[in-house]
Design an enzyme around this catalytic site. Structure first.
Site, PDB file in Angstrom:
ATOM      1  N   SER A 156     -10.036   3.428   1.892  1.00  0.00           N
ATOM      2  CA  SER A 156     -10.955   3.751   0.803  1.00  0.00           C
ATOM      3  C   SER A 156     -11.749   5.023   1.062  1.00  0.00           C
ATOM      4  CB  SER A 156     -11.913   2.577   0.562  1.00  0.00           C
ATOM      5  OG  SER A 156     -12.751   2.382   1.677  1.00  0.00           O
ATOM      6  N   LYS A 189     -20.909  -0.991  -2.127  1.00  0.00           N
ATOM      7  CA  LYS A 189     -20.981   0.412  -1.691  1.00  0.00           C
ATOM      8  C   LYS A 189     -21.992   1.185  -2.528  1.00  0.00           C
ATOM      9  CE  LYS A 189     -16.213   0.510   0.004  1.00  0.00           C
ATOM     10  NZ  LYS A 189     -14.846   1.035  -0.207  1.00  0.00           N
TER      11      LYS A 189
END
Length: 798
Positions: free
Chosen positions: A652, A695
């Site tokens: 990611s 996040k």
């Protein structure tokens, strides 16, 4: 070039409005609508043939167990209860105990009746043999045989007297001696007799000795006959008593041939062992039971016990059993031992049933991971299901480590449905290594953690929540139900889906009810539910707060303003106590002339995982396709996650790494008020990732601590837009323009956001040296190539 931010959470995406009559109440504690496919699969397995065992696949064992138990208990109400099982003595072969099947609830009564009959016999038999009628009959028989014996000896004595001999008792037994004047003749007197008289007496002695042998033989036969007659008398008396005591049992179980056979053999054994029953049972003997002789007597009478191994007394339907610890002994059964006079012994009374027998004719639920972790348990389960019997063996026999003779209980027929619970990965692994797995567990029920949101699903979940009660605590208000449904979407990580795992939702509801009760409220509103969510988060995320403090005071270096070349803010997800949280991490790139390609420092020191390394290789493919068509790339680049000291895994951060590389090559700085997450492919397309909400919130929290500027935000994959289910404070900040969210679909879009410059046309990047990002990158790579070529030629000339 800039891109307008996107509001992450719209009212129609995540806000739920409810009125007091919005939800219908349902009586079911488990909404079947949430797991329709799995429930239907289990129903089929329950109704199908005996060999259709089931495997329930789901991420949450608690949820899977909840649905299985609900389904089974609602299914078995009309079914007959299971049978009882006992082990009894095999009087012919004691090491092969017999199994006896009885109707449900009958085993306990059978055990009590048999043991009561034995107790009664232990009292009745001695009484019968001490009674006057028995003593009189015995006396008469003994007197008769005594007279016959005395008559035989009298007849012999008369013959001896007639020829001058007497029958006398000697230390060696009966003997014949000559007599004179009625007195035994001494040897010296015998020697003085005339020779003719001595010869006559010796001939008579020989004849009398033969008569004596015949008489003694006759007496022994009489004694044997007497013992036989007395034994027949005893057996006749005992048979009448035993028949009288066991007659009710025979009548009660006349339609159960194994029981009748056992009672007949037990009656014969009692008669064969009358001396044990004829012992006195007065109080003195009871007080002396600690003596070895008394212990041996007590051990002897264990042979008449009934060992009930499966007892369904009081049950009205088949058993549904979940064996939490499926070891071999707990699953199949075991043979225990006990100490007797310093020695470990065993017998049929020490046989114990396992879960297979306890749930026989019912349903057994097992956790596959626990099952395959226990030695011999998986193989034992397969053998039992394949053969249709349960054979209880000692572990030492199974392992072949002990050669001594042990019990071999009669196998018991098995008629059971087994349901395994497992996660998808474990189920696939077992199926791959054991070809018999699929042939045994033919029905697969998939329990999903999430489901696509629709009116029916919302209604089912809402009804479940409305029905939750926790004592006298305030029930959920419509707004409280709506907030928990929003939380379900957050757990699902998708605006289009809802979590259907009921335990986390019901736990949150009860926590909120407790807060409402503490505050004296009459109902649990959405605000209270939000307070419960925040309280739960505060309890679990101490490490996140400590990490954020280190970020705020720059112990861990992450910028939230300014611009830097070759430096970018990536985003990672960490977990503590089952709660995930996001945190930013600085990623840096350095580039220079060389031919080593992209060096992943984390991989070189074995901190990078295989997927993270794969992402780095994909970057090399992207750069090669974009800038290496006309010439070989001459590049050495280093990438690293700064200030990370634990393994790094996942791809990611590959978008962040690529942006840092392009910045280092082009010389254009990257905005530090933005953080980015997303993976890329070799075509430069940005791909979806996981943990987006955590996040975004992690970077948002840091920016709040340092002060929101209105320009800070997160760049994320466009494909993840539907996964945004952010906290209310983040949603408000985005709506007010104090925090930004930028979805991107390509690398070019991300580069434009971070540099504020056009990325350029990838097709022309190798030919046109302009101010675009890709143009600057192409020029720098050409310079690297020239430098590398010059270095190579210089070495060759030298």
């Amino acid at each position: 070039m800039s891109q307008a931010p996107v509001l992450a959470l719209n009212a129609d995406q995540a806000r739920w409005t409810c009125s007091s009559d919005c939800f219908q109440m349902i009586a079911d504690p488990v909404p079947e609508e949430l797991q329709k496919r799995a429930i239907e699969a289990l129903r089929f397995g329950v109704d199908a043939g005996a060999d259709f065992h089931m495997i329930a696949v789901g991420s949450s064992r608690v949820e899977t167990d909840r649905y299985i138990n609900w389904l089974l208990h609602s299914t078995i109400e009309h079914l007959e209860p299971c049978c009882d099982w006992c082990y009894v003595m095999n009087f012919q072969q004691p090491n092969l105990p017999r199994a006896v099947r009885l109707p449900s609830g009958e085993a306990r009564a059978f055990k009590q009746a048999v043991e009561q009959a034995i107790d009664d016999l232990q009292a009745a038999i001695p009484d019968a043999f001490e009674a006057e009628p028995y003593e009189e009959r015995r006396r008469m028989l003994l007197e008769e045989f005594s007279n016959r014996r005395d008559g035989a000896f009298e007849e012999l004595q008369q013959r001896a007297t007639a020829v001058g001999f007497a029958l006398i008792q000697t230390p060696n037994g009966l003997g014949l001696v000559p007599v004179a004047d009625g007195q035994p003749m001494q040897p010296q007197d015998f020697a003085q007799l005339p020779k003719e008289e001595q010869e006559r007496l010796n001939a008579a002695r020989s004849e009398l000795n033969a008569d004596l042998e015949r008489t003694l033989r006759t007496v022994r036969e009489l004694e044997s006959e007497a013992r036989g007659v007395l034994r027949e008398l005893d057996q006749s008396i005992a048979s009448e008593i035993v028949e009288h005591q066991l007659a009710p049992l025979r009548e009660r179980y006349r339609e159960n041939p194994p029981v009748i056979s056992y009672l007949e053999e037990m009656a014969a054994d009692i008669i064969d062992n009358l001396p044990a029953f004829r012992q006195s049972h007065d109080d003195d003997q009871a007080a002396a039971m600690v003596r070895p002789e008394a212990v041996q007597v007590a051990e002897f009478f264990r042979r008449y016990r009934v060992n009930v191994i499966v007892d369904h007394h009081g049950e009205t339907s088949p058993v549904v059993l979940f064996e939490e610890n499926p070891t071999y002994g707990n699953l199949v059964g075991r043979i225990e031992r006990r100490g007797v006079l310093g020695t470990l012994v065993t017998d049929f009374t020490m046989i114990r049933a396992g879960a297979l027998l306890k749930a026989n004719q019912g349903f057994l639920i097992l956790d596959l991971r626990d099952l395959v972790s226990a030695p011999f348990a998986w193989e034992a389960l397969k053998h039992a299901l394949q053969r249709g019997v349960v054979r209880i063996e000692e572990m030492s026999q199974l392992a072949g480590t002990v050669a001594t003779t042990s019990l071999e209980p009669e196998p018991i027929p098995l008629d059971i449905k087994v349901i395994l619970m497992a996660d998808a990965m474990l189920a696939a692994q077992i199926a791959a290594v054991d070809p018999e797995f699929g042939s045994l567990f033919k029905v697969r029920a998939e329990f999903h953690a999430t489901a696509r949101r629709d009116d029916e699903l919302v209604q089912a979940l809402a009804s479940f929540l409305v029905a939750i009660r926790d004592g006298t605590r305030p029930p959920l208000a419509p707004s409280g139900v709506a907030r928990i449904l929003e939380y379900a979407a957050r757990l699902a990580g998708d605006q289009r889906r809802l979590s259907v795992e009921l335990e986390p939702l019901s736990d949150l509801a009860r926590e909120a009810m407790q807060i409402a009760w503490t505050n004296g409220l009459r109902s649990t509103t959405g605000e209270v539910v939000q307070e419960a969510i925040e309280a739960r988060r505060a309890r679990a995320l101490y490490s996140a707060e400590r990490l954020r403090e280190m970020l705020v005071d720059r112990t861990i270096m992450v910028d939230t303003d300014g611009e830097v070349v070759g430096q970018i803010n990536g985003l990672t997800v960490m977990s503590q106590s089952g709660h995930a949280f996001g945190t930013p991490v600085r990623i840096t790139a350095r580039t220079f002339a060389g031919r080593q390609g992209i060096v992943n420092i984390d991989r070189e020191v074995e901190l990078g995982g295989p997927i993270q390394s794969k992402g780095v290789y994909i970057l090399a493919g992207f750069l090669g396709e974009l800038f290496g068509r006309e010439q070989q790339l001459s590049l050495t680049a280093s990438l690293v996650f700064e200030q990370t000291y634990s393994p790094v895994e996942g791809d990611s951060a590959s978008l962040a790494e690529l942006c840092a590389l392009l910045s280092s090559l082009s010389g254009y700085p990257l905005r530090q008020d933005l953080a980015v997450t997303g993976s890329v492919n070799q075509r430069g397309e940005v791909q979806a990732i996981g943990g987006l909400n955590e996040k975004v919130e992690g970077f948002f929290d840091l920016c709040v601590e340092r002060g929101l500027t209105g320009t800070q935000g997160v760049v994320f994959p466009e494909a993840n837009a539907v996964n945004l289910m952010l906290r209310p404070d983040v949603v408000r900040a985005v709506a007010d323009g104090r925090f930004q969210l930028y979805p991107v679909a390509t690398v070019e879009q991300a580069v434009a956001l971070f540099t504020g410059r056009p990325p350029g046309d990838p097709a022309e990047a190798g030919d046109v040296e302009d101010a675009t990002v890709f143009g600057r990158v192409a020029r720098r790579l050409r310079q690297f190539a020239d430098a590398t070529q010059t270095h190579v030629h210089g070495d060759s000339s030298g």
